[in-house]
Design an enzyme around this catalytic site. Structure first.
Site, PDB file in Angstrom:
ATOM      1  N   SER A 167       0.824  -1.211   0.000  1.00 10.44           N
ATOM      2  CA  SER A 167       0.000   0.000   0.000  1.00 10.44           C
ATOM      3  C   SER A 167       0.857   1.260   0.000  1.00 10.44           C
ATOM      4  CB  SER A 167      -0.945   0.000   1.202  1.00 10.44           C
ATOM      5  OG  SER A 167      -0.218   0.054   2.420  1.00 10.44           O
ATOM      6  N   ARG A 222       0.498   3.580  -3.383  1.00  7.31           N
ATOM      7  CA  ARG A 222      -0.119   4.900  -3.178  1.00  7.31           C
ATOM      8  C   ARG A 222       0.783   6.002  -3.746  1.00  7.31           C
ATOM      9  NH1 ARG A 222      -0.683   4.428   1.658  1.00  7.31           N
ATOM     10  NH2 ARG A 222      -2.880   3.900   1.842  1.00  7.31           N
ATOM     11  N   ASN A 236      -0.181   7.916  -7.510  1.00  8.66           N
ATOM     12  CA  ASN A 236      -0.433   9.352  -7.582  1.00  8.66           C
ATOM     13  C   ASN A 236       0.585  10.066  -8.455  1.00  8.66           C
ATOM     14  OD1 ASN A 236      -2.693  10.429  -5.602  1.00  8.66           O
ATOM     15  ND2 ASN A 236      -1.730   8.688  -4.590  1.00  8.66           N
TER      16      ASN A 236
END
Length: 275
Positions: free
Chosen positions: A211, A215, A219
């Site tokens: 994660s 993440r 982005n």
């Protein structure tokens, strides 16, 4: 004509998203990849030279700036650089006070390094997407991605480093038995539910680095794609869209560095807690 434009558009996007890859090609031996296909054929041990080079460069820049600020530090009127460095250090210290409940002198330097290093790597995204690829193409280099955090290999490397520390401190602080007991008896403190607890806790543990990495990568990669798409528009549209998006993306650059750092500190704090 439309088909030609579609081909050129696809090539432009693929070219800007391709890393400078070095590896052992089945036919060409150790060499630079000249296409995405060649890079794929080099296999797992191929290395993205641009990701490595720019991440190391940003790490060295971080060390140089903070070393210079440390040598220039004075109790009198501080310089602009000293003010900026002190603001960042105080910001990280406040973040740690609110998220880390244990006692470990390593956490503050680690959090500062993660935040500033990722921030520097993310900030490279503000440079126009065509600038360095065109510059390096004139030097005979086919590909050049300058933002390391748009490469999942870089974000996974950072996340796995944090994950290694999570495991290390989990065993060190809680002991092998204590860590095993935590995995076995959380969240349900009953021997009959140990298999369920183990499945749940091991999955939750393994998801942490994934994660963290995805993440940050997701982005930053999405922002890179948008910058590339904007660069393909007419000249007047580039200025209309690129500047506002770049200003907005400055917030994303800082926010993603902060999120990665604060989650890393939270995970390490949990590794120091006894249940």
């Amino acid at each position: 004509m439309a088909a030609g434009n579609e081909v050129s558009t696809t090539y432009y996007i693929q070219h800007h998203l391709q890393n400078l890859t070095f590896g052992n090609h089945p036919e060409n031996g150790w060499s630079l990849a000249h296409s995405a296909e060649e890079a794929s054929e080099m296999g797992f041990w191929a290395i993205h030279l641009d990701t490595m080079g720019w991440s190391i460069a940003m790490g060295l820049l971080f060390i140089w700036i903070f070393r210079k600020a440390g040598k220039m530090a004075t109790t009198g009127v501080p310089s602009g650089l000293q003010n900026a460095v002190e603001m960042v250090v105080e910001f990280v210290e406040d973040m740690i006070k609110g998220t880390f409940k244990g006692h470990n002198p390593i956490i503050a330097p680690l959090a500062l390094t993660l935040f500033v290093w990722i921030l520097f790597m993310n900030t490279l995204k503000i440079i126009p997407v065509d600038y360095f690829p065109v510059l390096f193409s004139k030097l005979g280099v086919d590909y050049m991605k300058i933002v390391p955090t748009t490469d999942v290999n870089a974000t996974l490397g950072l996340a796995l480093g944090v994950f290694g520390l999570i495991l290390y401190y989990s065993f060190k602080v809680k002991g092998v038995g204590g860590f095993a007991k935590e995995l076995s008896l959380t969240p349900f403190n009953h021997w009959a539910l140990i298999p369920f607890n183990l499945l749940l806790e091991i999955v939750a543990l393994l998801v942490k680095p994934f994660s963290l990495a995805m993440r940050l990568f997701g982005n930053m990669f999405a922002g890179e794609v948008i910058f590339i798409l904007i660069a393909m528009l007419p000249f007047w549209a580039i200025w209309v869209l690129d500047v506002p998006w770049a200003i907005f993306h400055i917030l994303i650059v800082v926010l993603q560095a902060f999120i990665f750092t604060v989650l890393s500190v939270v995970y390490l704090s949990a590794a120091h807690e006894h249940h």
